[in-house]
Write a protein that holds these residues in place. Sequence first.
Motif, PDB file in Angstrom:
ATOM      1  N   THR A  29      -0.912  -3.065  -4.646  1.00  0.00           N
ATOM      2  CA  THR A  29      -2.277  -2.538  -4.604  1.00  0.00           C
ATOM      3  C   THR A  29      -3.091  -2.937  -5.828  1.00  0.00           C
ATOM      4  O   THR A  29      -4.237  -2.523  -5.962  1.00  0.00           O
ATOM      5  CB  THR A  29      -2.277  -1.001  -4.476  1.00  0.00           C
ATOM      6  OG1 THR A  29      -1.641  -0.441  -5.619  1.00  0.00           O
ATOM      7  CG2 THR A  29      -1.572  -0.551  -3.206  1.00  0.00           C
ATOM      8  N   GLN A  97      -2.778  -4.326   0.962  1.00  0.00           N
ATOM      9  CA  GLN A  97      -1.973  -3.109   1.081  1.00  0.00           C
ATOM     10  C   GLN A  97      -2.692  -1.869   0.548  1.00  0.00           C
ATOM     11  O   GLN A  97      -2.264  -0.753   0.813  1.00  0.00           O
ATOM     12  CB  GLN A  97      -0.630  -3.286   0.381  1.00  0.00           C
ATOM     13  CG  GLN A  97       0.356  -4.077   1.212  1.00  0.00           C
ATOM     14  CD  GLN A  97       0.781  -3.286   2.429  1.00  0.00           C
ATOM     15  OE1 GLN A  97       1.471  -2.278   2.320  1.00  0.00           O
ATOM     16  NE2 GLN A  97       0.360  -3.723   3.596  1.00  0.00           N
ATOM     17  N   ASN A  98      -3.793  -2.037  -0.165  1.00  0.00           N
ATOM     18  CA  ASN A  98      -4.607  -0.878  -0.523  1.00  0.00           C
ATOM     19  C   ASN A  98      -4.947  -0.072   0.725  1.00  0.00           C
ATOM     20  O   ASN A  98      -4.959   1.157   0.696  1.00  0.00           O
ATOM     21  CB  ASN A  98      -5.911  -1.329  -1.202  1.00  0.00           C
ATOM     22  CG  ASN A  98      -5.713  -1.571  -2.671  1.00  0.00           C
ATOM     23  OD1 ASN A  98      -5.411  -0.654  -3.419  1.00  0.00           O
ATOM     24  ND2 ASN A  98      -5.877  -2.813  -3.086  1.00  0.00           N
TER      25      ASN A  98
END
Length: 171
Positions: A29, A97-98
């Motif tokens: 992230t 992926q955040n």
Amino acid sequence: MNTLNPDESQKVDALRLAFYEVVPKELRTFCALTSRISSTVLTKLGIQNELLPCQLWYTSQTQNFVVGFLNKTEETPEWNGHVVCRVGNVIIDTATQNLEVKLKVPVPWVVVAGRFLVTTQLIARARLENEAMLEWFYPPPNALVQPPDEPQEIIDRYSALLFDRISNSIE
């Protein structure tokens, strides 16, 4: 905008496939860090690139989410932006992926998306398997777009490992 040649495209795809085999998932992230790792590897591979601050949008029939530059003018403890690596006619986002970690939206871990060939607010778009879209937009006006500095020793460590992995896979 230059178009990647077949050799460069092969190296970019190798980076996409190997990235989180080498870089710890705990960093997934941290866009400023992972984009700098990508940039360092691409530079070592002889591929011109640059960091590109942007907003990441996820849209589906029932959901819309935005990552980056939501509060355009005030500084926050965590950088309020998003950054990808621009390489020729594509972008590489190593921190999608955040969306999954923070918003529970399933997305690929690394996305390579074709850039638009005309200048618009929209930089690139990728359609996902679930018919949702990832879209990258230029930041809003007056946004604080400078990504934060990241520990150089981490960038050096993982870029060296990733460079070795890619170099060995494409010989």
